[in-house]
Design a protein around this motif. Structure first.
Motif, mmCIF file in Angstrom:
data_model
loop_
_atom_site.group_PDB
_atom_site.id
_atom_site.type_symbol
_atom_site.label_atom_id
_atom_site.label_comp_id
_atom_site.label_asym_id
_atom_site.label_seq_id
_atom_site.Cartn_x
_atom_site.Cartn_y
_atom_site.Cartn_z
ATOM 1 N N THR A 214 0.830 -1.212 0.000
ATOM 2 C CA THR A 214 0.000 0.000 0.000
ATOM 3 C C THR A 214 0.860 1.256 0.000
ATOM 4 N N LEU A 215 1.918 1.271 0.810
ATOM 5 C CA LEU A 215 2.810 2.436 0.857
ATOM 6 C C LEU A 215 3.483 2.651 -0.494
ATOM 7 N N ASN A 216 3.903 1.572 -1.142
ATOM 8 C CA ASN A 216 4.505 1.699 -2.474
ATOM 9 C C ASN A 216 3.519 2.292 -3.466
ATOM 10 N N ARG A 217 2.272 1.843 -3.366
ATOM 11 C CA ARG A 217 1.239 2.335 -4.276
ATOM 12 C C ARG A 217 0.956 3.819 -4.021
ATOM 13 N N LEU A 218 0.853 4.207 -2.763
ATOM 14 C CA LEU A 218 0.592 5.613 -2.433
ATOM 15 C C LEU A 218 1.719 6.510 -2.938
ATOM 16 N N ASN A 219 2.958 6.072 -2.732
ATOM 17 C CA ASN A 219 4.104 6.851 -3.220
ATOM 18 C C ASN A 219 4.068 7.001 -4.732
ATOM 19 N N ALA A 220 3.727 5.920 -5.432
ATOM 20 C CA ALA A 220 3.670 5.964 -6.901
ATOM 21 C C ALA A 220 2.592 6.928 -7.382
ATOM 22 N N TRP A 221 1.508 7.050 -6.625
ATOM 23 C CA TRP A 221 0.407 7.934 -7.003
ATOM 24 C C TRP A 221 0.611 9.381 -6.540
ATOM 25 N N GLY A 222 1.664 9.644 -5.770
ATOM 26 C CA GLY A 222 1.900 11.001 -5.277
ATOM 27 C C GLY A 222 1.020 11.382 -4.096
ATOM 28 N N ILE A 223 0.501 10.393 -3.388
ATOM 29 C CA ILE A 223 -0.358 10.659 -2.229
ATOM 30 C C ILE A 223 0.518 11.050 -1.043
ATOM 31 N N ASN A 224 0.221 12.183 -0.410
ATOM 32 C CA ASN A 224 1.060 12.638 0.709
ATOM 33 C C ASN A 224 0.272 12.820 2.008
ATOM 34 N N ASN A 225 -0.932 12.242 2.075
ATOM 35 C CA ASN A 225 -1.717 12.313 3.308
ATOM 36 C C ASN A 225 -2.671 11.113 3.329
ATOM 37 N N VAL A 226 -2.802 10.493 4.504
ATOM 38 C CA VAL A 226 -3.626 9.291 4.593
ATOM 39 C C VAL A 226 -4.883 9.509 5.449
ATOM 40 N N GLY A 227 -5.350 10.762 5.511
ATOM 41 C CA GLY A 227 -6.586 11.049 6.228
ATOM 42 C C GLY A 227 -6.541 10.536 7.644
ATOM 43 N N ILE A 228 -7.662 9.984 8.131
ATOM 44 C CA ILE A 228 -7.665 9.456 9.486
ATOM 45 C C ILE A 228 -7.110 8.038 9.538
ATOM 46 N N SER A 229 -6.737 7.493 8.383
ATOM 47 C CA SER A 229 -6.167 6.146 8.354
ATOM 48 C C SER A 229 -4.850 6.076 9.122
ATOM 49 N N GLY A 230 -4.151 7.195 9.241
ATOM 50 C CA GLY A 230 -2.868 7.206 9.931
ATOM 51 C C GLY A 230 -2.932 7.831 11.302
ATOM 52 N N SER A 231 -4.134 8.039 11.812
ATOM 53 C CA SER A 231 -4.303 8.681 13.108
ATOM 54 C C SER A 231 -4.274 7.658 14.239
ATOM 55 N N PRO A 232 -3.629 7.995 15.369
ATOM 56 C CA PRO A 232 -3.666 7.066 16.502
ATOM 57 C C PRO A 232 -5.075 6.969 17.064
#
Length: 199
Positions: free
Chosen positions: A96-114
């Motif tokens: 998933t991280l590889n895919r996000l980097n390839a797409w230029g995504i620089n924020n994961v919304g609340i998916s990355g929130s503790p």
């Protein structure tokens, strides 16, 4: 603030930060089982190899989702377990991280929130810029309309102080860009309602 008077978020290296984000990054395709058991040709055992693909949801039937209980199976997780075994989370996160980097995504919304309700495996393996969502938006008794509180009442002021204490959990986390106070409030689920006009 730039020379044209426009405000920007700036990252720790001093670069302008424009959020390119996706929301809800998790291996999730829950299917309700308890009301639809007869529709499935196969379901895995709950305490076997695919136990982590099972979940339960308990809600308030008087609120927007109108669901008191559901038992769910997630076939995307079943397939990840089939492909990668019990270490599927780490493999999924890397892909998933590889895919996000390839797409230029620089924020994961609340998916990355503790402490996100989403509990995405992504949080375990990367701290990417994200937003935090608070829970239990302060209400009053009575509310003005559905769950829309009387924001001028002393009760709302007190409840808001308690509500704001949740921000302590993200204090100092450099990857948290901001926070949302609530998500999908009850009063928003009515066609053609302009609540400001109504008030």
């Amino acid at each position: 603030k730039d020379e044209n008077g426009r405000w920007w978020l700036v990252d720790p290296d001093g670069y302008a930060y424009f959020v390119m984000g996706l929301e809800g990054i998790a291996p999730s395709s829950n299917a309700v089982v308890n009301e639809w058991k007869d529709a499935y040709t196969w379901l895995p055992e709950k305490d076997g190899e695919f136990a982590s693909a099972w979940s339960e949801y308990r809600g308030n039937p008087n609120e927007a989702r109108r669901v008191a209980y559901s038992e769910n199976i997630d076939f995307s997780i079943v397939n990840l377990i089939r492909a990668y075994g019990q270490d599927w989370e780490e493999k999924w996160a890397k892909l998933t991280l590889n895919r996000l980097n390839a797409w230029g995504i620089n924020n994961v919304g609340i998916s990355g929130s503790p402490k996100s309700w989403m509990k995405s495996p992504l949080q375990k393996y990367a701290h990417l810029p994200a937003f935090h969502i608070l829970s239990g938006y302060p209400r009053t008794n009575p509310c003005v309309f559905r769950d829309f509180p009387d924001v001028f009442s002393p009760e709302y002021a007190e409840n808001s102080k308690t509500f704001a204490k949740q921000l302590e959990s993200i204090k100092g986390l450099k990857y948290i860009v901001g926070y949302f106070m609530t998500n999908e409030p009850e009063w928003a689920f009515i066609e053609d309602l302009e609540i400001a006009e109504m008030l």
